[in-house]
Design an enzyme around this catalytic site. Structure first.
Site, PDB file in Angstrom:
ATOM      1  N   THR B  24       0.856  -1.170   0.000  1.00 18.64           N
ATOM      2  CA  THR B  24       0.000   0.000   0.000  1.00 18.64           C
ATOM      3  C   THR B  24       0.898   1.228   0.000  1.00 18.64           C
ATOM      4  OG1 THR B  24      -2.061   0.922   0.823  1.00 18.64           O
ATOM      5  CG2 THR B  24      -0.478   0.267   2.506  1.00 18.64           C
ATOM      6  N   CYS B  30      -3.171   8.142   7.192  1.00 19.90           N
ATOM      7  CA  CYS B  30      -3.811   6.826   7.105  1.00 19.90           C
ATOM      8  C   CYS B  30      -2.951   5.769   7.801  1.00 19.90           C
ATOM      9  CB  CYS B  30      -3.981   6.397   5.651  1.00 19.90           C
ATOM     10  SG  CYS B  30      -5.103   7.432   4.693  1.00 19.90           S
ATOM     11  N   HIS B  47      -5.947  -0.726   4.442  1.00 19.77           N
ATOM     12  CA  HIS B  47      -5.513   0.677   4.453  1.00 19.77           C
ATOM     13  C   HIS B  47      -6.699   1.536   4.896  1.00 19.77           C
ATOM     14  CE1 HIS B  47      -3.333   4.112   2.039  1.00 19.77           C
ATOM     15  NE2 HIS B  47      -4.173   4.633   2.897  1.00 19.77           N
TER      16      HIS B  47
END
Lengths: 207, 161
Positions: B24, B30, B47
């Site tokens: 990711t 995040c 994610h």
């Protein structure tokens, strides 16, 4: 209450109009600041999902500079001006007469020039919005960061992520008088309540 | 080296078993959470963007740390993973813009970390390693064959997770 992904074509056209006016203002302001003629291509205004927006801007891992301000007043939200390498190079050359190799070499002076140019761009869009709607919108003091553009773009996305799965992006190319074409990318995010208020004020909200 | 790479976007999750690399990109505020059952070599990477799911319709559970982790665990168990064997590694939760006047913007990363910690604890999942906080964006890679993670950042050497 209408969300970004529920807008009809007339409502979208209204947002495009704000985007076009803002881009025009931005080119004029930039031209004044660097003392050279700057033309623009027809701006593109799009409502996209998060991952689509990151692809549209060129991919998540590319290093870029971002200038971020909050909109406050009758419209609330966030504006992010994405300053990619080609844009940074052109600004530093024109404003400070400096060459630019990499984001690693940015000095205090460069950063304050980039922050100021970002601030001017952001104000150009908020002025377009308040000019059209007759509403007061104040951009906050801008923040600056250099890092992967996916992470920078996630900041305005996360701010209103609880309300919407989409974000509004504006893209155009600035064409300088030496025929250099430099992309300009902005994320403009009035929160959902402000979006509805804005469209109603402009008489296009179909609810 | 593993050949098949799976890319996980924002508010997204993917799983791989025995071989494959989960990636990711550009975790800022995040958080990326890797959940792994080493016995059956089943790995998942989620994610998430926000700490707590307060949506009424709950249409996108993978956007939030609490529901994202729980949904991932549920789907892993459907693939034969055992809760008692699953371990976690996580990364992200940075503060990208470090300037006053941006209100709550800077805290989302920290709140994501705290929510992920709390959810893992409630679900009895052991967190074995993490690289969180700070001001740097992270790309997270996870090799399902070995259970080893790597973190790539701008202007910082690669970290092993």
């Amino acid at each position: 209450m209408k969300n970004y992904n529920e807008l009809n074509s007339m409502e979208l056209d209204t947002l495009r109009e704000i985007g076009s006016m803002g881009t025009g203002n931005a080119a004029t302001a930039l031209s004044g600041m660097i003392g050279r003629r700057v033309r623009i291509e027809m701006p593109e205004v799009r409502i996209m999902g998060y991952n689509e927006a990151i692809d549209w801007i060129g991919g998540p891992e590319i290093i870029t500079a971002g200038v971020l301000a909050r909109m406050e007043g009758e419209i609330n939200g966030i504006i992010l001006c994405i300053e990619q390498a080609a844009f940074v190079e052109q600004v530093l050359t024109c404003v400070l007469g400096r060459s630019f190799q990499s984001f690693d070499d940015l000095e205090e002076m460069d950063i304050s020039a980039l922050r100021e140019v970002g601030n001017i761009m952001i104000s150009a869009y908020t002025n377009a919005m308040s000019g059209l709607t007759n509403m007061k919108i104040r951009p906050s003091v801008p923040a600056f960061a250099v890092d992967m553009q996916g992470a920078i773009m996630a900041v305005p996305m996360a701010e209103f992520g609880g309300q919407s799965d989409c974000i509004m992006a504006i893209g155009t190319n600035f064409i300088f008088d030496d025929d250099r074409t430099v992309p300009c990318r902005l994320l403009m995010s009035p929160d959902v309540r402000s979006l509805n208020f804005l469209l109603r004020k402009l008489g296009v909200l179909d609810d | 080296m593993t050949s098949n790479k799976l890319t996980i976007g924002i508010a997204d999750m993917k799983m791989a078993q025995r071989e494959g690399e989960l990636i990711t990109y550009a975790l800022g505020s995040c958080v990326g959470v890797c959940l792994y059952d080493p016995v059956i070599k089943l790995g998942a990477l989620v994610h998430v963007m926000l700490p707590i799911n307060m949506e009424t319709g709950r249409t996108s559970p993978l956007k939030y740390a609490d529901t994202g982790i729980r949904e991932t665990l549920r789907r892993m168990e459907l693939q034969g993973a055992k809760r008692s064997r699953i371990v976690a590694k996580m990364a992200g939760g940075a503060r990208m813009f470090d300037t006053p006047g941006c209100g709550s913007l800077g805290n989302i990363g920290q709140r994501n970390i705290e929510s992920a910690h709390m959810t893992l604890k409630r679900e009895n999942i052991r967190l074995v390693k993490e690289d969180v906080g700070g001001t740097v964006a992270r790309t997270m890679l996870f090799d399902v064959a070995t259970g080893v993670g790597r973190i790539r950042s701008y202007n910082r050497p690669e970290q092993i997770l």
